[in-house]
Write a protein that holds these residues in place. Structure first.
Motif, short mmCIF file in Angstrom:
data_model
loop_
_atom_site.label_atom_id
_atom_site.label_comp_id
_atom_site.label_asym_id
_atom_site.label_seq_id
_atom_site.Cartn_x
_atom_site.Cartn_y
_atom_site.Cartn_z
N GLU A 36 0.90 -1.11 -0.02
CA GLU A 36 0.01 -0.02 0.02
C GLU A 36 0.86 1.24 0.12
O GLU A 36 1.75 1.35 0.86
CB GLU A 36 -0.89 -0.07 1.18
CG GLU A 36 -1.97 1.07 1.13
CD GLU A 36 -2.55 1.40 2.47
OE1 GLU A 36 -3.73 1.71 2.56
OE2 GLU A 36 -1.94 1.24 3.61
N TRP A 54 -3.45 -0.15 -2.96
CA TRP A 54 -2.74 -1.19 -2.91
C TRP A 54 -2.16 -1.56 -4.43
O TRP A 54 -2.93 -1.46 -5.22
CB TRP A 54 -3.51 -2.47 -2.23
CG TRP A 54 -3.74 -2.49 -0.91
CD1 TRP A 54 -4.53 -1.62 -0.11
CD2 TRP A 54 -2.79 -2.79 0.22
NE1 TRP A 54 -4.41 -1.84 1.09
CE2 TRP A 54 -3.38 -2.52 1.71
CE3 TRP A 54 -1.64 -3.56 0.01
CZ2 TRP A 54 -2.60 -2.91 2.55
CZ3 TRP A 54 -1.13 -4.06 1.15
CH2 TRP A 54 -1.46 -3.65 2.54
N ALA A 110 -5.96 -13.90 4.23
CA ALA A 110 -6.38 -12.73 3.48
C ALA A 110 -7.53 -12.55 3.03
O ALA A 110 -7.91 -11.36 3.34
CB ALA A 110 -5.30 -12.97 2.16
N VAL A 115 -9.25 -9.32 2.03
CA VAL A 115 -8.29 -8.72 0.70
C VAL A 115 -8.80 -9.26 -0.26
O VAL A 115 -9.26 -10.57 -0.28
CB VAL A 115 -6.83 -9.05 1.19
CG1 VAL A 115 -5.98 -9.11 0.04
CG2 VAL A 115 -6.29 -8.78 2.51
N ALA A 195 -5.47 -4.81 -6.34
CA ALA A 195 -5.66 -5.06 -4.98
C ALA A 195 -6.34 -4.36 -4.16
O ALA A 195 -6.36 -2.98 -4.41
CB ALA A 195 -4.49 -5.54 -4.22
N TRP A 196 -7.13 -4.70 -3.17
CA TRP A 196 -7.88 -4.20 -1.82
C TRP A 196 -7.81 -4.62 -0.84
O TRP A 196 -7.65 -5.97 -0.80
CB TRP A 196 -9.42 -4.28 -2.31
CG TRP A 196 -9.85 -3.52 -3.86
CD1 TRP A 196 -10.15 -2.17 -4.10
CD2 TRP A 196 -9.80 -4.28 -5.00
NE1 TRP A 196 -10.56 -2.15 -5.48
CE2 TRP A 196 -10.35 -3.29 -6.04
CE3 TRP A 196 -9.52 -5.47 -5.43
CZ2 TRP A 196 -10.34 -3.76 -7.56
CZ3 TRP A 196 -9.91 -6.08 -6.72
CH2 TRP A 196 -10.03 -5.05 -7.75
N ALA A 197 -7.91 -3.76 0.24
CA ALA A 197 -7.42 -4.16 1.44
C ALA A 197 -8.37 -3.28 2.43
O ALA A 197 -8.36 -1.92 2.10
CB ALA A 197 -6.22 -4.53 2.05
N LEU A 201 -6.20 -3.53 9.12
CA LEU A 201 -6.05 -5.13 9.11
C LEU A 201 -5.62 -5.48 10.59
O LEU A 201 -5.01 -4.98 11.29
CB LEU A 201 -5.13 -5.24 8.24
CG LEU A 201 -5.34 -5.18 6.66
CD1 LEU A 201 -4.03 -5.34 5.84
CD2 LEU A 201 -6.31 -5.85 6.14
#
Length: 201
Positions: A36, A54, A110, A115, A195-197, A201
């Motif tokens: 990120e 990300w 994940a 994620v 990508a994503w998150a 976290l």
């Protein structure tokens, strides 16, 4: 001078036993390396913080990931790459990646954390394919058809948290190329992935 700030990193491990069950050709475990980050001079109007997203930095076997990271780390020597907005050396950047690779999370973990990682391969129907045999295998997968700049294209989508999809993507992604003067060059993996998150976290 603008520079990239790295906020968080994540390594996802696909153990060899899991990837071997996909019947794809491989001889070692596979990794996805996510990061990120954002440019120091671009801000999110909602939060007034540096805008960030990300990126998939690298994917493949351990040595392949380290090889990619070693090249990217050169940006730290010129001051255009910083971990958590601190002065960073190439060795420091590589060391941070090594620590994540030594303590990866599993794909199921994940997913549990929210994620998501997707890959896409886009190839024009009139493009010259440098590896027809690989393209024939790719064409067997489900795909969608659309247009780009007036040209008909085929688009393949991959869930990169699935070991079979990951290995297929790594096998076929170099079929998507772009023109550099008189040469066609494979796209970089970070230009073919998203990508994503969650923020926390």
């Amino acid at each position: 001078m603008s520079y990239r700030i790295v906020f968080r990193q994540m390594a996802i491990l696909f153990p060899f036993d899991d990837v071997a069950r996909t019947k794809r050709l491989t001889y070692d475990s596979q990794y996805l390396l996510l990061e990120e980050g954002g440019d120091n001079n671009l801000f999110d109007a909602r939060t007034n913080k540096v805008a960030r997203d990300w990126t998939v930095l690298a994917a493949g076997m351990h040595w392949q990931v380290i090889g990619t990271v070693t090249k990217l780390a050169a940006a730290a020597a010129g001051g255009s790459l910083r971990l958590r907005n601190r002065q960073t050396t190439p060795e420091g950047y590589i060391g941070a990646i090594r620590r994540h690779l030594a303590d990866p999370i599993a794909p199921d973990e994940a997913k549990r954390q929210g994620v998501r990682v997707n890959g896409t391969i886009t190839i024009g129907q009139d493009e010259v394919i440098y590896d027809p045999k690989h393209y024939e295998r790719l064409a067997e997968r489900n795909h969608t058809e659309t247009s780009r700049d007036g040209q008909a294209v085929k688009v393949w989508t991959f869930n990169l948290l699935d070991p079979g999809d990951l290995l297929d993507f790594l096998t076929f992604h170099t079929l998507e190329q772009y023109q550099v003067q008189a040469t066609r060059v494979p796209k970089s993996i970070w230009n073919q992935t998203a990508a994503w998150a969650p923020d926390v976290l």
